[in-house]
Design an enzyme around this catalytic site. Structure first.
Site, PDB file in Angstrom:
ATOM      1  N   ASN A   1     -10.139  -0.435   0.125  1.00  0.00           N
ATOM      2  CA  ASN A   1      -8.679  -0.306   0.127  1.00  0.00           C
ATOM      3  C   ASN A   1      -8.149  -0.947  -1.164  1.00  0.00           C
ATOM      4  O   ASN A   1      -8.202  -2.166  -1.320  1.00  0.00           O
ATOM      5  CB  ASN A   1      -8.146  -1.021   1.368  1.00  0.00           C
TER       6      ASN A   1
ATOM      7  N   CYS B   1       0.818  -1.224   0.000  1.00  0.00           N
ATOM      8  CA  CYS B   1       0.000   0.000   0.000  1.00  0.00           C
ATOM      9  C   CYS B   1       0.848   1.268   0.000  1.00  0.00           C
ATOM     10  O   CYS B   1       0.328   2.362  -0.203  1.00  0.00           O
ATOM     11  CB  CYS B   1      -0.948  -0.008   1.197  1.00  0.00           C
TER      12      CYS B   1
ATOM     13  N   HIS C   1      -3.239   7.005   1.377  1.00  0.00           N
ATOM     14  CA  HIS C   1      -3.706   5.640   1.159  1.00  0.00           C
ATOM     15  C   HIS C   1      -5.001   5.441   1.956  1.00  0.00           C
ATOM     16  O   HIS C   1      -5.116   5.860   3.107  1.00  0.00           O
ATOM     17  CB  HIS C   1      -2.642   4.642   1.618  1.00  0.00           C
TER      18      HIS C   1
HETATM   19  O1  UT7 Z   1      -3.787  -1.097   3.788  1.00  0.00           O
HETATM   20  C1  UT7 Z   1      -3.167  -2.066   4.567  1.00  0.00           C
HETATM   21  C2  UT7 Z   1      -3.271  -1.693   5.974  1.00  0.00           C
HETATM   22  N1  UT7 Z   1      -4.482  -2.217   6.557  1.00  0.00           N
HETATM   23  C3  UT7 Z   1      -5.160  -1.476   7.435  1.00  0.00           C
HETATM   24  O2  UT7 Z   1      -4.812  -0.354   7.693  1.00  0.00           O
HETATM   25  C4  UT7 Z   1      -6.313  -2.122   8.174  1.00  0.00           C
HETATM   26  C5  UT7 Z   1      -6.283  -1.749   9.624  1.00  0.00           C
HETATM   27  N2  UT7 Z   1      -7.284  -2.439  10.436  1.00  0.00           N
HETATM   28  C6  UT7 Z   1      -8.593  -2.144  10.358  1.00  0.00           C
HETATM   29  O3  UT7 Z   1      -9.020  -1.365   9.545  1.00  0.00           O
HETATM   30  C7  UT7 Z   1      -9.497  -2.777  11.371  1.00  0.00           C
HETATM   31  O4  UT7 Z   1      -8.742  -3.478  12.320  1.00  0.00           O
HETATM   32  C8  UT7 Z   1     -10.590  -3.724  10.797  1.00  0.00           C
HETATM   33  C9  UT7 Z   1     -11.602  -2.944  10.007  1.00  0.00           C
HETATM   34  C10 UT7 Z   1      -9.962  -4.791   9.927  1.00  0.00           C
HETATM   35  C11 UT7 Z   1     -11.333  -4.410  11.943  1.00  0.00           C
HETATM   36  O5  UT7 Z   1     -11.914  -3.428  12.785  1.00  0.00           O
HETATM   37  P1  UT7 Z   1     -11.669  -3.463  14.359  1.00  0.00           P
HETATM   38  O6  UT7 Z   1     -12.431  -2.352  14.933  1.00  0.00           O
HETATM   39  O7  UT7 Z   1     -10.187  -3.489  14.586  1.00  0.00           O
HETATM   40  O8  UT7 Z   1     -12.345  -4.817  14.737  1.00  0.00           O
HETATM   41  P2  UT7 Z   1     -11.701  -6.042  15.552  1.00  0.00           P
HETATM   42  O9  UT7 Z   1     -10.846  -6.860  14.679  1.00  0.00           O
HETATM   43  O10 UT7 Z   1     -11.123  -5.514  16.833  1.00  0.00           O
HETATM   44  O11 UT7 Z   1     -13.010  -6.846  15.899  1.00  0.00           O
HETATM   45  C12 UT7 Z   1     -14.053  -6.298  16.721  1.00  0.00           C
HETATM   46  C13 UT7 Z   1     -15.222  -7.278  16.735  1.00  0.00           C
HETATM   47  C14 UT7 Z   1     -14.791  -8.702  17.025  1.00  0.00           C
HETATM   48  O12 UT7 Z   1     -15.832  -9.306  17.780  1.00  0.00           O
HETATM   49  P3  UT7 Z   1     -15.709  -9.438  19.372  1.00  0.00           P
HETATM   50  O13 UT7 Z   1     -14.446 -10.208  19.622  1.00  0.00           O
HETATM   51  O14 UT7 Z   1     -15.632  -8.029  19.887  1.00  0.00           O
HETATM   52  O15 UT7 Z   1     -16.953 -10.166  19.736  1.00  0.00           O
HETATM   53  C15 UT7 Z   1     -14.728  -9.332  15.662  1.00  0.00           C
HETATM   54  O16 UT7 Z   1     -14.940 -10.721  15.705  1.00  0.00           O
HETATM   55  O17 UT7 Z   1     -15.842  -7.307  15.439  1.00  0.00           O
HETATM   56  C16 UT7 Z   1     -15.852  -8.651  14.940  1.00  0.00           C
HETATM   57  N3  UT7 Z   1     -15.649  -8.597  13.498  1.00  0.00           N
HETATM   58  C17 UT7 Z   1     -16.641  -8.416  12.630  1.00  0.00           C
HETATM   59  N4  UT7 Z   1     -17.959  -8.271  12.805  1.00  0.00           N
HETATM   60  C18 UT7 Z   1     -18.698  -8.088  11.699  1.00  0.00           C
HETATM   61  C19 UT7 Z   1     -14.473  -8.680  12.813  1.00  0.00           C
HETATM   62  N5  UT7 Z   1     -14.704  -8.566  11.499  1.00  0.00           N
HETATM   63  C20 UT7 Z   1     -16.033  -8.406  11.356  1.00  0.00           C
HETATM   64  C21 UT7 Z   1     -16.876  -8.229  10.245  1.00  0.00           C
HETATM   65  N6  UT7 Z   1     -18.196  -8.068  10.452  1.00  0.00           N
HETATM   66  N7  UT7 Z   1     -16.394  -8.212   8.989  1.00  0.00           N
END
Ligand code: UT7
Length: 353
Positions: free
Chosen positions: A310, A135, A280
């Site tokens: 993305n 990226c 980005h």
């Molecule tokens: O360009 C390359 C660089 N990449 C990035 O910059 C990405 C950076 N990361 C992110 O954008 C975020 O971490 C994500 C969007 C991928 C995830 O968001 P988050 O707020 O960090 O969520 P999380 O992984 O901490 O998960 C929170 C909750 C979890 O449930 P519990 O454990 O709280 O019950 C996950 O299981 O959300 C759940 N979850 C989802 N729920 C619905 C994870 N993915 C999903 C989903 N839909 N797709």
């Protein structure tokens, strides 16, 4: 000597005769967007997620997916974007003397996407190579191209950012942390040498922390996994992108702000001096955090992740092209391009247009 041979000699002369340009300008931009739209509602039907969750956590409502059966490959999208950029610049493919393609998803390990694009567009035997920095790729490419021009290696350069990352996305529940985020696209700039030393890159930063590769990687075979990888907590399909979302999110929020400050400090500018921050697009919350830290108004930090997700190496170019199409880009403006991603890599390129 045929006309084509003469043109090769003329362009080869650019690469050997010195006479470097002291500045560089972005004279054209273009994009290529795959036809197929994948909405949050579409994802709701195939994985355990919701439109509301995706919008709140990422700001994304839809993304594009390239289809081979529609002839959409990294090379074809890159070629289309490059042609649009050439048209915008009022130039033809044989005007180019160098092509740099930022991509981590060339259609084949070899030839490079750059070789395919140079051939498909009819640019002749120019220097063409791929640059792989995920990226951060397009930003690293902009810094590279400015240096090639100022050192006399090239004068008219095509810069492409093209990725079909959805080939490496697992569209089952295992991959719901990545399938909601990523989309495909290509973008291109034409950068031309200038005799005005105030135009081109004013400040640049390019960083990597290779020790953090396990936060974002695409394993090809079982041996690719780090020895301490938690397979029970993270079921990952081979050839699919694994991302430690929370870790990358934290890294991005702090690094993004630090990168802006570091770049401004190199030239003694204040945050408000920059006309556009072209970043980005990885998550709207990451962009908002940077905007808040520097008190920047919304119109200075372009966001289009809602429509494209993305798009890896293409995202920065997609944002700039939108600003240009809306007539918001003018000569003399200060534009800071910013990228961060797998590697881990992060970098900036501050331009005086
Ligand atoms: O360009 C390359 C660089 N990449 C990035 O910059 C990405 C950076 N990361 C992110 O954008 C975020 O971490 C994500 C969007 C991928 C995830 O968001 P988050 O707020 O960090 O969520 P999380 O992984 O901490 O998960 C929170 C909750 C979890 O449930 P519990 O454990 O709280 O019950 C996950 O299981 O959300 C759940 N979850 C989802 N729920 C619905 C994870 N993915 C999903 C989903 N839909 N797709």
């Amino acid at each position: 000597m045929s006309e084509q041979d003469q043109s090769h000699v003329d362009r080869a002369a650019v690469q050997t005769a010195g006479g470097s340009c002291v500045g560089a300008t972005i004279v054209g931009s273009g994009v290529a967007i795959p036809q197929t739209v994948l909405t949050n509602a579409d994802l709701e039907k195939i994985i355990d997620t919701s439109d509301d969750w995706i919008r709140k956590r990422t700001g994304i409502t839809q993304r594009r997916v390239a289809k081979r059966e529609l002839g959409e490959t990294t090379a074809s999208l890159g070629t289309k974007a490059l042609q649009a950029a050439l048209d915008d610049a009022g130039m033809v493919p044989t005007d180019l003397d160098q092509l740099v393609v930022a991509t981590i998803t060339p259609d084949m390990p070899t030839p490079s996407a750059a070789c395919q694009i140079a051939s498909d567009i009819g640019a002749g035997n120019i220097g063409a190579f791929d640059l792989g920095a995920a990226c951060s790729g397009f930003v690293f490419a902009l810094n590279t191209v400015d240096a090639l021009i100022r050192s006399g290696v090239a004068k008219n350069v095509g810069v492409v950012g093209a990725d079909i990352i959805t080939r490496h996305i697992d569209y089952s529940n295992r991959g719901r942390g990545t399938s909601i985020l990523f989309g495909d696209a290509a973008g291109a700039f034409i950068v031309k040498g200038s005799d005005d030393p105030s135009r081109g890159v004013l400040a640049r930063s390019m960083h990597t922390d290779g020790g953090r590769w396990p936060d974002l990687f695409i394993p090809r075979v079982d041996e690719d996994f780090p020895s301490d990888f938690d397979h029970e907590a993270n079921a990952v399909e081979l050839d699919c992108l694994h991302m430690n979302g929370r870790a990358v999110f934290k890294f991005a929020v702090s690094t993004f702000g630090d990168l802006i400050q570091e770049t401004l400090d190199k030239v003694g500018l204040r945050p408000e001096d920059v006309d556009h921050y072209v970043c980005h697009q990885s998550n709207k919350r990451i962009l908002d955090a940077a905007r808040d830290r520097f008190g920047l108004p919304e119109e200075k930090v372009r966001v289009n992740i809602d429509r494209y997700g993305n798009t890896v190496a293409a995202s920065v170019c997609l944002c700039f092209n939108e600003l240009k199409t809306e007539g918001r880009i003018e000569p003399g403006q200060l534009v800071m391009f910013l990228g961060f991603g797998a590697g881990l890599t992060w970098g900036s390129s501050l331009w005086r247009l």
